[in-house]
Design a protein around this motif. Structure first.
Motif, PDB file in Angstrom:
ATOM      1  N   GLN A  23       0.841  -1.192   0.000  1.00  0.00           N
ATOM      2  CA  GLN A  23       0.000   0.000   0.000  1.00  0.00           C
ATOM      3  C   GLN A  23       0.879   1.246   0.000  1.00  0.00           C
ATOM      4  O   GLN A  23       1.893   1.300   0.671  1.00  0.00           O
ATOM      5  CB  GLN A  23      -0.916   0.004   1.224  1.00  0.00           C
ATOM      6  N   GLY A  24       0.511   2.235  -0.754  1.00  0.00           N
ATOM      7  CA  GLY A  24       1.257   3.484  -0.796  1.00  0.00           C
ATOM      8  C   GLY A  24       2.301   3.489  -1.901  1.00  0.00           C
ATOM      9  O   GLY A  24       2.343   2.623  -2.762  1.00  0.00           O
ATOM     10  N   VAL A  25       3.153   4.483  -1.857  1.00  0.00           N
ATOM     11  CA  VAL A  25       4.179   4.670  -2.872  1.00  0.00           C
ATOM     12  C   VAL A  25       5.319   3.697  -2.608  1.00  0.00           C
ATOM     13  O   VAL A  25       5.843   3.616  -1.494  1.00  0.00           O
ATOM     14  CB  VAL A  25       4.697   6.129  -2.843  1.00  0.00           C
ATOM     15  N   LEU A  26       5.722   2.967  -3.632  1.00  0.00           N
ATOM     16  CA  LEU A  26       6.762   1.949  -3.492  1.00  0.00           C
ATOM     17  C   LEU A  26       8.097   2.554  -3.081  1.00  0.00           C
ATOM     18  O   LEU A  26       8.838   1.969  -2.287  1.00  0.00           O
ATOM     19  CB  LEU A  26       6.911   1.173  -4.799  1.00  0.00           C
ATOM     20  N   GLN A  27       8.413   3.737  -3.572  1.00  0.00           N
ATOM     21  CA  GLN A  27       9.701   4.360  -3.289  1.00  0.00           C
ATOM     22  C   GLN A  27       9.880   4.689  -1.805  1.00  0.00           C
ATOM     23  O   GLN A  27      10.983   4.904  -1.349  1.00  0.00           O
ATOM     24  CB  GLN A  27       9.899   5.635  -4.126  1.00  0.00           C
ATOM     25  N   ARG A  28       8.804   4.730  -1.043  1.00  0.00           N
ATOM     26  CA  ARG A  28       8.892   5.043   0.383  1.00  0.00           C
ATOM     27  C   ARG A  28       8.925   3.795   1.249  1.00  0.00           C
ATOM     28  O   ARG A  28       9.026   3.902   2.473  1.00  0.00           O
ATOM     29  CB  ARG A  28       7.699   5.893   0.793  1.00  0.00           C
ATOM     30  N   LYS A  29       8.825   2.637   0.662  1.00  0.00           N
ATOM     31  CA  LYS A  29       8.805   1.391   1.426  1.00  0.00           C
ATOM     32  C   LYS A  29      10.219   0.982   1.828  1.00  0.00           C
ATOM     33  O   LYS A  29      11.168   1.153   1.065  1.00  0.00           O
ATOM     34  CB  LYS A  29       8.154   0.266   0.610  1.00  0.00           C
ATOM     35  N   PRO A  30      10.368   0.416   3.026  1.00  0.00           N
ATOM     36  CA  PRO A  30      11.702   0.005   3.500  1.00  0.00           C
ATOM     37  C   PRO A  30      12.364  -1.039   2.602  1.00  0.00           C
ATOM     38  O   PRO A  30      13.572  -0.996   2.409  1.00  0.00           O
ATOM     39  CB  PRO A  30      11.425  -0.562   4.891  1.00  0.00           C
ATOM     40  N   ALA A  31      11.587  -1.963   2.060  1.00  0.00           N
ATOM     41  CA  ALA A  31      12.177  -2.999   1.200  1.00  0.00           C
ATOM     42  C   ALA A  31      12.781  -2.375  -0.054  1.00  0.00           C
ATOM     43  O   ALA A  31      13.886  -2.750  -0.482  1.00  0.00           O
ATOM     44  CB  ALA A  31      11.120  -4.026   0.816  1.00  0.00           C
ATOM     45  N   TYR A  32      12.087  -1.429  -0.634  1.00  0.00           N
ATOM     46  CA  TYR A  32      12.580  -0.746  -1.834  1.00  0.00           C
ATOM     47  C   TYR A  32      13.868   0.015  -1.519  1.00  0.00           C
ATOM     48  O   TYR A  32      14.863  -0.097  -2.240  1.00  0.00           O
ATOM     49  CB  TYR A  32      11.499   0.208  -2.339  1.00  0.00           C
ATOM     50  N   CYS A  33      13.853   0.755  -0.421  1.00  0.00           N
ATOM     51  CA  CYS A  33      15.040   1.526  -0.018  1.00  0.00           C
ATOM     52  C   CYS A  33      16.211   0.604   0.288  1.00  0.00           C
ATOM     53  O   CYS A  33      17.357   0.898  -0.073  1.00  0.00           O
ATOM     54  CB  CYS A  33      14.719   2.395   1.189  1.00  0.00           C
ATOM     55  N   TYR A  34      15.949  -0.516   0.934  1.00  0.00           N
ATOM     56  CA  TYR A  34      17.011  -1.459   1.275  1.00  0.00           C
ATOM     57  C   TYR A  34      17.669  -2.038   0.023  1.00  0.00           C
ATOM     58  O   TYR A  34      18.897  -2.118  -0.059  1.00  0.00           O
ATOM     59  CB  TYR A  34      16.457  -2.583   2.147  1.00  0.00           C
ATOM     60  N   VAL A  35      16.859  -2.432  -0.949  1.00  0.00           N
ATOM     61  CA  VAL A  35      17.405  -3.008  -2.183  1.00  0.00           C
ATOM     62  C   VAL A  35      18.274  -1.987  -2.898  1.00  0.00           C
ATOM     63  O   VAL A  35      19.402  -2.302  -3.326  1.00  0.00           O
ATOM     64  CB  VAL A  35      16.265  -3.511  -3.103  1.00  0.00           C
ATOM     65  N   LEU A  36      17.805  -0.763  -3.017  1.00  0.00           N
ATOM     66  CA  LEU A  36      18.608   0.257  -3.685  1.00  0.00           C
ATOM     67  C   LEU A  36      19.877   0.586  -2.909  1.00  0.00           C
ATOM     68  O   LEU A  36      20.942   0.774  -3.508  1.00  0.00           O
ATOM     69  CB  LEU A  36      17.781   1.518  -3.911  1.00  0.00           C
ATOM     70  N   ASP A  37      19.780   0.622  -1.575  1.00  0.00           N
ATOM     71  CA  ASP A  37      20.971   0.881  -0.755  1.00  0.00           C
ATOM     72  C   ASP A  37      22.017  -0.223  -0.937  1.00  0.00           C
ATOM     73  O   ASP A  37      23.214   0.059  -1.037  1.00  0.00           O
ATOM     74  CB  ASP A  37      20.609   1.000   0.722  1.00  0.00           C
TER      75      ASP A  37
END
Length: 106
Positions: A23-37
């Motif tokens: 739910q919500g914007v994917l770019q703000r999700k922790p999983a998305y941020c973790y993968v990019l980091d």
């Protein structure tokens, strides 16, 4: 991660994260941020390399496989989880006919 292969795996990972119906914007999700980091952290530059050659790419590919397999399992369960068939339905399915039950003696 200098080749284009890691970018393909990254795009595939992000696609699988979208399929999770977060739910919500994917770019703000922790999983998305973790993968990019992690991709930024293990990026190969002239000054540093990741721990082992292609280790981070292998981990990303394995995680992508896990996400895809879990999603496909959910789809299969949704498609085929209508419950058990009776013996008569199973026999009819393969073209057999069950014998009629004997009538009780009176």
């Amino acid at each position: 991660m200098a080749s284009s292969q890691p970018l393909i795996v990254l795009k595939s990972l992000l696609r699988e994260l979208r399929y999770l119906n977060l739910q919500g914007v994917l770019q703000r999700k922790p999983a998305y941020c973790y993968v990019l980091d992690q991709y930024r952290k293990f990026q190969v530059t002239s000054e540093k390399n990741c721990r082992a050659k292609d280790e981070a790419e292998h981990n990303a590919h394995t995680f992508n496989c896990l996400l895809r397999s879990a999603r496909e399992l959910q789809e299969l369960n949704a498609a085929y989880s209508r419950g058990e068939r009776t013996v008569e339905e199973s026999a009819n399915l393969v073209g057999l006919k069950l014998p009629e039950a004997p009538k009780p003696l009176q």
